[in-house]
Design a protein around this motif. Structure first.
Motif, PDB file in Angstrom:
ATOM      1  N   ARG A  88      28.659 -19.087 -40.017  1.00 41.76           N
ATOM      2  CA  ARG A  88      28.567 -18.586 -38.648  1.00 41.76           C
ATOM      3  C   ARG A  88      27.283 -19.007 -37.956  1.00 41.76           C
ATOM      4  O   ARG A  88      27.220 -19.034 -36.713  1.00 41.76           O
ATOM      5  N   HIS A  89      26.257 -19.342 -38.706  1.00 43.78           N
ATOM      6  CA  HIS A  89      24.988 -19.721 -38.099  1.00 43.78           C
ATOM      7  C   HIS A  89      24.933 -21.194 -37.703  1.00 43.78           C
ATOM      8  O   HIS A  89      23.932 -21.656 -37.147  1.00 43.78           O
ATOM      9  N   LEU A  90      26.004 -21.941 -37.960  1.00 47.02           N
ATOM     10  CA  LEU A  90      26.007 -23.392 -37.756  1.00 47.02           C
ATOM     11  C   LEU A  90      26.906 -23.805 -36.600  1.00 47.02           C
ATOM     12  O   LEU A  90      27.994 -23.264 -36.423  1.00 47.02           O
ATOM     13  N   VAL A  91      26.451 -24.791 -35.829  1.00 45.01           N
ATOM     14  CA  VAL A  91      27.316 -25.492 -34.887  1.00 45.01           C
ATOM     15  C   VAL A  91      27.167 -26.982 -35.151  1.00 45.01           C
ATOM     16  O   VAL A  91      26.130 -27.450 -35.657  1.00 45.01           O
ATOM     17  N   TYR A  92      28.213 -27.721 -34.829  1.00 41.75           N
ATOM     18  CA  TYR A  92      28.231 -29.173 -35.007  1.00 41.75           C
ATOM     19  C   TYR A  92      28.472 -29.787 -33.635  1.00 41.75           C
ATOM     20  O   TYR A  92      29.438 -29.433 -32.946  1.00 41.75           O
ATOM     21  N   LEU A 121      27.365 -17.851 -29.553  1.00 41.75           N
ATOM     22  CA  LEU A 121      28.029 -17.812 -30.857  1.00 41.75           C
ATOM     23  C   LEU A 121      27.176 -17.138 -31.932  1.00 41.75           C
ATOM     24  O   LEU A 121      27.653 -16.912 -33.050  1.00 41.75           O
ATOM     25  N   GLY A 122      25.934 -16.843 -31.605  1.00 39.16           N
ATOM     26  CA  GLY A 122      25.033 -16.286 -32.610  1.00 39.16           C
ATOM     27  C   GLY A 122      24.599 -17.321 -33.633  1.00 39.16           C
ATOM     28  O   GLY A 122      24.228 -16.969 -34.764  1.00 39.16           O
ATOM     29  N   ALA A 123      24.618 -18.601 -33.267  1.00 44.21           N
ATOM     30  CA  ALA A 123      24.257 -19.689 -34.189  1.00 44.21           C
ATOM     31  C   ALA A 123      22.764 -19.964 -34.123  1.00 44.21           C
ATOM     32  O   ALA A 123      22.135 -19.822 -33.071  1.00 44.21           O
ATOM     33  N   THR A 124      22.202 -20.386 -35.240  1.00 47.56           N
ATOM     34  CA  THR A 124      20.767 -20.656 -35.306  1.00 47.56           C
ATOM     35  C   THR A 124      20.437 -22.079 -35.713  1.00 47.56           C
ATOM     36  O   THR A 124      19.264 -22.474 -35.688  1.00 47.56           O
ATOM     37  N   VAL A 125      21.440 -22.877 -36.092  1.00 51.84           N
ATOM     38  CA  VAL A 125      21.204 -24.255 -36.527  1.00 51.84           C
ATOM     39  C   VAL A 125      22.240 -25.169 -35.890  1.00 51.84           C
ATOM     40  O   VAL A 125      23.446 -24.903 -35.962  1.00 51.84           O
ATOM     41  N   MET A 212      21.052 -30.589 -46.485  1.00 48.89           N
ATOM     42  CA  MET A 212      21.729 -30.034 -45.316  1.00 48.89           C
ATOM     43  C   MET A 212      22.030 -28.550 -45.489  1.00 48.89           C
ATOM     44  O   MET A 212      22.522 -28.125 -46.532  1.00 48.89           O
ATOM     45  N   ASP A 213      21.753 -27.789 -44.455  1.00 52.23           N
ATOM     46  CA  ASP A 213      22.132 -26.378 -44.408  1.00 52.23           C
ATOM     47  C   ASP A 213      23.644 -26.321 -44.187  1.00 52.23           C
ATOM     48  O   ASP A 213      24.162 -26.847 -43.196  1.00 52.23           O
ATOM     49  N   HIS A 214      24.356 -25.686 -45.099  1.00 53.22           N
ATOM     50  CA  HIS A 214      25.808 -25.625 -44.984  1.00 53.22           C
ATOM     51  C   HIS A 214      26.304 -24.354 -45.646  1.00 53.22           C
ATOM     52  O   HIS A 214      25.638 -23.744 -46.482  1.00 53.22           O
ATOM     53  N   GLY A 215      27.508 -23.960 -45.266  1.00 57.48           N
ATOM     54  CA  GLY A 215      28.121 -22.784 -45.865  1.00 57.48           C
ATOM     55  C   GLY A 215      29.147 -23.176 -46.909  1.00 57.48           C
ATOM     56  O   GLY A 215      29.255 -24.344 -47.304  1.00 57.48           O
ATOM     57  N   ASP A 216      29.912 -22.197 -47.347  1.00 58.73           N
ATOM     58  CA  ASP A 216      30.951 -22.442 -48.332  1.00 58.73           C
ATOM     59  C   ASP A 216      32.154 -23.117 -47.682  1.00 58.73           C
ATOM     60  O   ASP A 216      32.442 -22.929 -46.501  1.00 58.73           O
ATOM     61  N   ILE A 217      32.862 -23.895 -48.483  1.00 52.14           N
ATOM     62  CA  ILE A 217      34.094 -24.545 -48.049  1.00 52.14           C
ATOM     63  C   ILE A 217      35.269 -23.788 -48.646  1.00 52.14           C
ATOM     64  O   ILE A 217      35.263 -23.461 -49.832  1.00 52.14           O
ATOM     65  N   PHE A 218      36.262 -23.528 -47.827  1.00 54.79           N
ATOM     66  CA  PHE A 218      37.475 -22.881 -48.304  1.00 54.79           C
ATOM     67  C   PHE A 218      38.686 -23.714 -47.900  1.00 54.79           C
ATOM     68  O   PHE A 218      38.723 -24.313 -46.816  1.00 54.79           O
TER      69      PHE A 218
END
Length: 348
Positions: A88-92, A121-125, A212-218
């Motif tokens: 949720r903290h990421l945008v591309y 969006l509440g994104a920080t990165v 790279m800052d990244h989250g989990d992949i589902f």
């Protein structure tokens, strides 16, 4: 002549707006990826107009004289996605300015829009990618940091050593005689979907992402259904090869995609091997087995393309052994919201 800056909403776009968008993206394609197949307009419209429950997409354009001269595109994970909590903290984001309008600070002019979208969006990165010198220079000026290097490689099937491929496939089975190869053509069958999406999720999260800052992949059955529906629109093929161990677990998996509008191309997508099963040649086995199926199912193929982390020495070695050759390198950059705000404040 004044400029108009508006959001391009695909689901509401009139034919004139679509004509502007197609003209602009053709220029973007020809300037940045001239050697790549171009996605036809009807497919672009179907893809962008279809709601995606798992992703947020926003597009903003600046028009002058009835033509788009620059655009900002942003993607983020939707709250309905299982990936949301860790992403949720990421945008591309990506942007392009037509060549004759460059050096007029159009790219810089998008920074307040980007910052506002991140706040909404509440994104920080913010994550951005570049493979051209102009993109690298802009992101360096912006203060974004290089986090991940990706290498794109291509395999020319006209010069492929098929005897080597057949040997790798044979040796893979010989080295793991109790394991078996499974092949799923066109789509993963419904009765296998839960198991294979869970295996894909596990293997995808072993990929190297460097700094790279990244989250989990589902990958879930619902996500696969949504993706498959989009593939159905383009009449694209998705083939999966996996290796099943004697205990029933999936130890390796690879997949390719064939788009009918990409003449001569097959896209090698994800390939993963369970860390506990590495050292047995499973990567070579599934790669070779898939290439043999590509030859059989898509004999018109000239190039197989793939992308890997520049630090993924094991997979790069397999690809190079097969005959994949370096084609292009792209760099992923990231910048925090606070640093972006500082840059906006001092931008001329």
């Amino acid at each position: 002549m004044s400029d108009d800056v508006v959001e391009f909403v695909a689901a509401e776009a009139a034919s004139e707006q679509w004509a502007q968008w197609h003209g602009f993206r053709k220029r973007w394609h020809d300037a940045s990826w001239p050697e790549e197949p171009y996605r036809p307009g009807w497919l672009e419209e179907a893809e962008l107009a279809r709601p995606d429950p798992f992703s947020i997409s926003r597009r903003f354009v600046r028009t002058r004289g009835g033509e788009i001269v620059t655009a900002l595109v942003l993607h983020a994970t939707a709250p309905e996605s299982p990936e949301y909590e860790s992403n949720r903290h990421l945008v591309y984001t990506s942007s392009f300015v037509v060549p004759e309008e460059r050096r007029r600070r159009f790219a810089t002019s998008w920074l307040p829009t980007l910052g506002g979208l991140m706040d909404d969006l509440g994104a920080t990165v913010a994550t951005m990618e570049a493979h051209e010198e102009a993109g690298h220079a802009f992101l360096s000026w912006l203060g974004a940091e290089s986090k991940y290097v990706e290498r794109e490689s291509r395999l020319d099937l006209r010069t492929l050593d098929w005897a080597l491929v057949e040997r790798w496939a044979r040796e893979g089975q010989e080295r793991s005689p109790e394991a078996r190869l499974e092949l799923y053509l066109h789509r993963v069958p419904e009765e296998k979907l839960d198991e294979i999406t869970r295996a894909s999720t596990t293997l995808l999260n072993t990929m190297p992402f460097e700094e790279m800052d990244h989250g989990d992949i589902f990958v879930t059955p619902d996500m696969y259904h949504e993706w498959s529906a989009r593939m159905d629109t383009s009449r694209s093929e998705h083939h999966t090869v996996l290796i099943r161990e004697p205990d029933g677990s999936v130890s390796a998996l690879t997949e390719v995609v064939k788009h009918p509008h990409e003449d001569g191309y097959v896209r090698q997508e994800f390939t993963g091997v369970d860390p506990a099963a590495r050292g047995r040649g499973l990567g070579k086995w599934i790669k070779a087995a898939m290439l043999l199926r590509v030859r059989e199912l898509h004999p018109e193929t000239v190039y197989v393309t793939t992308e890997n982390a520049g630090s993924n020495a094991a997979m790069l070695a397999i690809n190079e052994g097969l005959g994949f050759r370096y084609f292009r390198e792209s760099v992923t950059y990231q910048i925090g919201r606070e640093e972006l705000e500082r840059r906006v404040a001092v931008a001329p």
